[in-house]
Motif scaffolding. Structure first.
Motif, PDB file in Angstrom:
ATOM      1  N   HIS A   1       0.838  -1.205   0.000  1.00 48.52           N
ATOM      2  CA  HIS A   1       0.000   0.000   0.000  1.00 48.52           C
ATOM      3  C   HIS A   1       0.872   1.253   0.000  1.00 48.52           C
ATOM      4  O   HIS A   1       0.676   2.171  -0.812  1.00 48.52           O
ATOM      5  N   GLU A   2       1.844   1.304   0.896  1.00 52.15           N
ATOM      6  CA  GLU A   2       2.696   2.494   0.977  1.00 52.15           C
ATOM      7  C   GLU A   2       3.620   2.609  -0.228  1.00 52.15           C
ATOM      8  O   GLU A   2       3.900   3.714  -0.711  1.00 52.15           O
ATOM      9  N   ALA A   3       4.098   1.485  -0.750  1.00 45.12           N
ATOM     10  CA  ALA A   3       4.926   1.530  -1.949  1.00 45.12           C
ATOM     11  C   ALA A   3       4.133   2.037  -3.142  1.00 45.12           C
ATOM     12  O   ALA A   3       4.678   2.725  -4.023  1.00 45.12           O
ATOM     13  N   LEU A   4       2.845   1.731  -3.194  1.00 40.77           N
ATOM     14  CA  LEU A   4       1.995   2.257  -4.262  1.00 40.77           C
ATOM     15  C   LEU A   4       1.852   3.771  -4.152  1.00 40.77           C
ATOM     16  O   LEU A   4       1.849   4.479  -5.161  1.00 40.77           O
ATOM     17  N   HIS A   5       1.739   4.285  -2.937  1.00 38.93           N
ATOM     18  CA  HIS A   5       1.753   5.738  -2.772  1.00 38.93           C
ATOM     19  C   HIS A   5       3.055   6.324  -3.312  1.00 38.93           C
ATOM     20  O   HIS A   5       3.067   7.383  -3.959  1.00 38.93           O
ATOM     21  N   GLU A  32      -5.770   7.010  -2.032  1.00 44.73           N
ATOM     22  CA  GLU A  32      -6.022   5.888  -1.117  1.00 44.73           C
ATOM     23  C   GLU A  32      -6.801   4.775  -1.805  1.00 44.73           C
ATOM     24  O   GLU A  32      -6.567   3.590  -1.538  1.00 44.73           O
ATOM     25  N   GLY A  33      -7.702   5.153  -2.682  1.00 46.82           N
ATOM     26  CA  GLY A  33      -8.453   4.127  -3.391  1.00 46.82           C
ATOM     27  C   GLY A  33      -7.565   3.260  -4.262  1.00 46.82           C
ATOM     28  O   GLY A  33      -7.661   2.027  -4.232  1.00 46.82           O
ATOM     29  N   VAL A  34      -6.684   3.896  -5.027  1.00 49.81           N
ATOM     30  CA  VAL A  34      -5.809   3.136  -5.918  1.00 49.81           C
ATOM     31  C   VAL A  34      -4.837   2.277  -5.114  1.00 49.81           C
ATOM     32  O   VAL A  34      -4.605   1.101  -5.438  1.00 49.81           O
ATOM     33  N   ALA A  35      -4.252   2.839  -4.052  1.00 48.12           N
ATOM     34  CA  ALA A  35      -3.305   2.065  -3.240  1.00 48.12           C
ATOM     35  C   ALA A  35      -3.982   0.854  -2.609  1.00 48.12           C
ATOM     36  O   ALA A  35      -3.389  -0.238  -2.539  1.00 48.12           O
ATOM     37  N   THR A  36      -5.221   1.010  -2.168  1.00 43.13           N
ATOM     38  CA  THR A  36      -5.929  -0.102  -1.539  1.00 43.13           C
ATOM     39  C   THR A  36      -6.352  -1.152  -2.560  1.00 43.13           C
ATOM     40  O   THR A  36      -6.152  -2.355  -2.357  1.00 43.13           O
ATOM     41  N   ALA A  37      -6.914  -0.701  -3.671  1.00 43.42           N
ATOM     42  CA  ALA A  37      -7.379  -1.649  -4.685  1.00 43.42           C
ATOM     43  C   ALA A  37      -6.209  -2.407  -5.314  1.00 43.42           C
ATOM     44  O   ALA A  37      -6.309  -3.613  -5.585  1.00 43.42           O
ATOM     45  N   ALA A  38      -5.101  -1.727  -5.555  1.00 48.19           N
ATOM     46  CA  ALA A  38      -3.938  -2.400  -6.128  1.00 48.19           C
ATOM     47  C   ALA A  38      -3.324  -3.383  -5.131  1.00 48.19           C
ATOM     48  O   ALA A  38      -2.847  -4.455  -5.524  1.00 48.19           O
ATOM     49  N   SER A  42      -9.954 -10.638   3.493  1.00 44.70           N
ATOM     50  CA  SER A  42     -11.217  -9.940   3.691  1.00 44.70           C
ATOM     51  C   SER A  42     -11.053  -8.459   3.378  1.00 44.70           C
ATOM     52  O   SER A  42      -9.928  -7.938   3.276  1.00 44.70           O
ATOM     53  N   ASP A  43     -12.179  -7.743   3.229  1.00 42.81           N
ATOM     54  CA  ASP A  43     -12.109  -6.296   3.031  1.00 42.81           C
ATOM     55  C   ASP A  43     -11.342  -5.631   4.163  1.00 42.81           C
ATOM     56  O   ASP A  43     -10.581  -4.689   3.935  1.00 42.81           O
ATOM     57  N   SER A  44     -11.530  -6.116   5.373  1.00 38.80           N
ATOM     58  CA  SER A  44     -10.812  -5.565   6.519  1.00 38.80           C
ATOM     59  C   SER A  44      -9.306  -5.661   6.325  1.00 38.80           C
ATOM     60  O   SER A  44      -8.553  -4.755   6.710  1.00 38.80           O
ATOM     61  N   GLY A  45      -8.851  -6.722   5.697  1.00 37.57           N
ATOM     62  CA  GLY A  45      -7.424  -6.913   5.494  1.00 37.57           C
ATOM     63  C   GLY A  45      -6.798  -5.830   4.643  1.00 37.57           C
ATOM     64  O   GLY A  45      -5.654  -5.416   4.894  1.00 37.57           O
ATOM     65  N   TYR A  46      -7.532  -5.348   3.646  1.00 39.09           N
ATOM     66  CA  TYR A  46      -6.988  -4.321   2.757  1.00 39.09           C
ATOM     67  C   TYR A  46      -7.220  -2.916   3.292  1.00 39.09           C
ATOM     68  O   TYR A  46      -6.411  -2.022   3.048  1.00 39.09           O
ATOM     69  N   LEU A  47      -8.303  -2.730   4.007  1.00 39.60           N
ATOM     70  CA  LEU A  47      -8.669  -1.392   4.466  1.00 39.60           C
ATOM     71  C   LEU A  47      -8.124  -1.060   5.849  1.00 39.60           C
ATOM     72  O   LEU A  47      -8.025   0.108   6.216  1.00 39.60           O
ATOM     73  N   TRP A  48      -7.754  -2.093   6.620  1.00 38.95           N
ATOM     74  CA  TRP A  48      -7.220  -1.889   7.975  1.00 38.95           C
ATOM     75  C   TRP A  48      -5.944  -2.685   8.238  1.00 38.95           C
ATOM     76  O   TRP A  48      -5.390  -2.610   9.332  1.00 38.95           O
ATOM     77  N   THR A  49      -5.504  -3.480   7.284  1.00 35.79           N
ATOM     78  CA  THR A  49      -4.384  -4.419   7.456  1.00 35.79           C
ATOM     79  C   THR A  49      -4.547  -5.276   8.710  1.00 35.79           C
ATOM     80  O   THR A  49      -3.613  -5.487   9.464  1.00 35.79           O
ATOM     81  N   ASP A  50      -5.757  -5.766   8.907  1.00 36.36           N
ATOM     82  CA  ASP A  50      -6.046  -6.729   9.975  1.00 36.36           C
ATOM     83  C   ASP A  50      -7.347  -7.442   9.620  1.00 36.36           C
ATOM     84  O   ASP A  50      -7.951  -7.175   8.578  1.00 36.36           O
ATOM     85  N   ASP A  51      -7.789  -8.342  10.502  1.00 36.07           N
ATOM     86  CA  ASP A  51      -9.050  -9.054  10.264  1.00 36.07           C
ATOM     87  C   ASP A  51     -10.079  -8.731  11.334  1.00 36.07           C
ATOM     88  O   ASP A  51     -10.975  -9.527  11.611  1.00 36.07           O
ATOM     89  N   GLN A  52      -9.985  -7.527  11.890  1.00 32.73           N
ATOM     90  CA  GLN A  52     -10.805  -7.164  13.041  1.00 32.73           C
ATOM     91  C   GLN A  52     -11.900  -6.139  12.729  1.00 32.73           C
ATOM     92  O   GLN A  52     -12.550  -5.657  13.650  1.00 32.73           O
TER      93      GLN A  52
END
Length: 277
Positions: A135-139, A161-167, A176-186
């Motif tokens: 995610h940060e490397a995409l930024h 943020e959208g492109v970094a998350t989707a990529a 899960s969506d949580s994994g990409y949007l929060w880098t966790d499963d919580q």
């Protein structure tokens, strides 16, 4: 790849027995050895008043930090290789630090070069560590491809943020969506809350595309710990990724990262209007 690490000096803190002396050494020895790193850290990503909590954490973090350092460096090297193959980056500059448990990763100018920073005290377990680094490397790639001068407005945050998350989702499939949007499963319930608030969220973001992202009434769209118009904190990330997933289904990542601010935000605004129909 150029790597700067604060770990060796951090580990010296573990050899100090009492917290009072350790707190003095945190500033006089640890931060002083990496003054330029901590100047950036405290300018935008943490608060010096949190040092006392970080000092109390040394005994717990110190035994883990060498392994996290090695893991983060390996992930950064992997990202550099993948991004070079895609024509997104030539070289990655990385700072690995142990900080005050605020931000887990970001990019900033460091010694004249845009650099990826990873806070090792907050580095999650695999596979979420890889999602964070990607995610940060995409930024960073986005900056190198022209986004360095984009204004700090809601439209910029939505696109970047959208492109970094989707990529990152494409690079690390199966979470899960949580994994990409929060880098966790919580945070599955947070995802559900964002989905339920989609119409109100879309309308707010569309109205505020040119608003500075730090404006109090919209800051919560992309910042933790606060809300915008009663919407879930950071819900802008969720909406941003919906848009970016559509873009990446129609265009290459290299092409999307090459859009200028006007084109990218114009596309985003059109997509937001279509979602309100």
């Amino acid at each position: 790849m150029r790597v700067t690490s604060t770990v060796a000096e951090y580990l010296a803190l573990a050899r100090i027995e009492d917290d009072a002396s350790r707190l003095t050494a945190w500033t006089a020895d640890y931060e002083a050895a990496h003054r330029d790193v901590f100047d950036i850290y405290y300018r935008s990503y943490s608060d010096p008043r949190r040092r006392i909590d970080a000092v109390a954490d040394v005994a717990r973090i110190a035994p883990l930090v060498r392994e996290r350092e090695a893991r983060a460096e390996a992930l950064a090297r992997q990202a550099e290789q993948e991004f070079r193959a895609r024509g997104l980056l030539e070289e990655l500059d990385v700072v690995l630090l142990v900080g005050n448990r605020t931000a887990n990763g970001w990019i900033a100018e460091f010694r004249g070069r845009w650099t990826l920073f990873v806070a090792l005290e907050l580095l999650g377990a695999a596979p979420y560590d890889g999602v964070l680094v990607s995610h940060e490397a995409l930024h960073l790639a986005h900056v190198h491809l022209g986004a360095a001068t984009w204004p700090e407005d809601i439209g910029t945050h939505l696109v970047q943020e959208g492109v970094a998350t989707a990529a990152s989702r494409e690079l690390h499939p199966g979470l899960s969506d949580s994994g990409y949007l929060w880098t966790d499963d919580q945070h599955d319930s947070w995802v559900d809350e964002c989905r339920e608030a989609q119409k109100a969220l879309t309308a707010l973001v569309l109205d505020e595309m040119a608003t500075p992202a730090e404006a109090p009434h919209v800051k919560g769209l992309f910042a933790p710990g606060c809300q915008a118009s009663g919407l879930p904190a950071r819900s802008g990330y969720w909406l941003a990724e919906l848009l970016a997933q559509d873009w990446l289904s129609q265009h290459s990542l290299r092409d999307v990262l090459g859009w200028d601010h006007a084109e990218a935000t114009s596309r985003a605004s059109a997509d937001l209007r279509n979602r309100l129909k």
